[in-house]
Scaffold this motif. Structure first.
Motif, short mmCIF file in Angstrom:
data_model
loop_
_atom_site.label_atom_id
_atom_site.label_comp_id
_atom_site.label_asym_id
_atom_site.label_seq_id
_atom_site.Cartn_x
_atom_site.Cartn_y
_atom_site.Cartn_z
N ARG A 1 0.84 -1.21 0.00
CA ARG A 1 0.00 0.00 0.00
C ARG A 1 0.87 1.26 0.00
O ARG A 1 0.62 2.19 -0.76
CB ARG A 1 -0.91 0.01 1.23
CG ARG A 1 -1.90 1.18 1.23
CD ARG A 1 -2.66 1.27 2.55
NE ARG A 1 -1.83 1.71 3.65
CZ ARG A 1 -1.41 2.98 3.85
NH1 ARG A 1 -1.74 3.92 2.99
NH2 ARG A 1 -0.67 3.29 4.89
N LEU A 2 1.90 1.26 0.83
CA LEU A 2 2.80 2.42 0.91
C LEU A 2 3.60 2.59 -0.39
O LEU A 2 3.83 3.71 -0.84
CB LEU A 2 3.73 2.29 2.11
CG LEU A 2 3.07 2.47 3.46
CD1 LEU A 2 4.03 2.07 4.58
CD2 LEU A 2 2.58 3.88 3.65
N ARG A 3 4.01 1.48 -0.98
CA ARG A 3 4.75 1.54 -2.24
C ARG A 3 3.91 2.24 -3.30
O ARG A 3 4.37 3.13 -4.00
CB ARG A 3 5.14 0.14 -2.71
CG ARG A 3 5.98 0.15 -3.99
CD ARG A 3 6.16 -1.24 -4.56
NE ARG A 3 4.92 -1.87 -4.99
CZ ARG A 3 4.28 -1.56 -6.12
NH1 ARG A 3 4.72 -0.62 -6.92
NH2 ARG A 3 3.18 -2.20 -6.45
N VAL A 4 2.64 1.85 -3.39
CA VAL A 4 1.73 2.45 -4.37
C VAL A 4 1.49 3.92 -4.02
O VAL A 4 1.49 4.79 -4.91
CB VAL A 4 0.40 1.66 -4.43
CG1 VAL A 4 -0.65 2.40 -5.24
CG2 VAL A 4 0.65 0.27 -4.99
N GLU A 5 1.29 4.22 -2.75
CA GLU A 5 1.04 5.61 -2.32
C GLU A 5 2.20 6.53 -2.68
O GLU A 5 1.99 7.68 -3.05
CB GLU A 5 0.78 5.65 -0.82
CG GLU A 5 0.35 7.02 -0.33
CD GLU A 5 -0.08 7.02 1.11
OE1 GLU A 5 0.31 7.96 1.83
OE2 GLU A 5 -0.79 6.07 1.52
N PHE A 6 3.42 6.03 -2.56
CA PHE A 6 4.59 6.83 -2.91
C PHE A 6 4.89 6.80 -4.40
O PHE A 6 5.82 7.45 -4.87
CB PHE A 6 5.83 6.36 -2.14
CG PHE A 6 5.91 6.90 -0.74
CD1 PHE A 6 6.31 8.21 -0.50
CD2 PHE A 6 5.61 6.09 0.34
CE1 PHE A 6 6.38 8.70 0.77
CE2 PHE A 6 5.68 6.58 1.63
CZ PHE A 6 6.07 7.89 1.85
N GLY A 7 4.12 6.03 -5.16
CA GLY A 7 4.32 5.97 -6.61
C GLY A 7 5.60 5.24 -6.99
O GLY A 7 6.22 5.55 -7.99
#
Length: 106
Positions: free
Chosen positions: A83-89
């Motif tokens: 989730r964090l990986r996607v949020e940070f792009g």
């Protein structure tokens, strides 16, 4: 003082003046770079925890309930990392730093 002397004086002054200590940093770039570094370290720790859990399971040092709890915790952790990986792009490759002669981090 001639024009040449003035030009030489200006050139000498530029050489003797220390460069500006201020960096032009973009807040978005800093946030993303820091996020990438922290997330890479978290992912590395997650993988180490997974390997340790597998060793303990194979070694028979965990009860069934402990294996279940550990598996659930690792799945939740992996989901949060994603989730964090996607949020940070960031891509999966962004979290796999190249360490030069040592190879890839993950």
């Amino acid at each position: 003082m001639s024009g040449t002397d003035g030009a030489m004086e200006a050139a000498l002054k530029r050489q003797l003046t220390p460069p500006s200590r201020r960096l032009a940093l973009d807040e978005g770039t800093l946030k993303n770079g820091l996020g990438q570094l922290v997330l890479t370290l978290v992912k590395l720790l997650h993988e180490l925890l997974e390997k340790q859990a597998i060793r303990r399971m194979e070694g028979g040092s965990l009860r069934d309930e402990e294996i279940e709890r550990l598996g659930t915790a690792l799945m939740l952790q992996a989901g949060e990392i994603e989730r964090l990986r996607v949020e940070f792009g960031l891509t999966e490759q962004d979290l796999n730093l190249d360490l030069g002669p040592l190879g890839k981090l993950l």
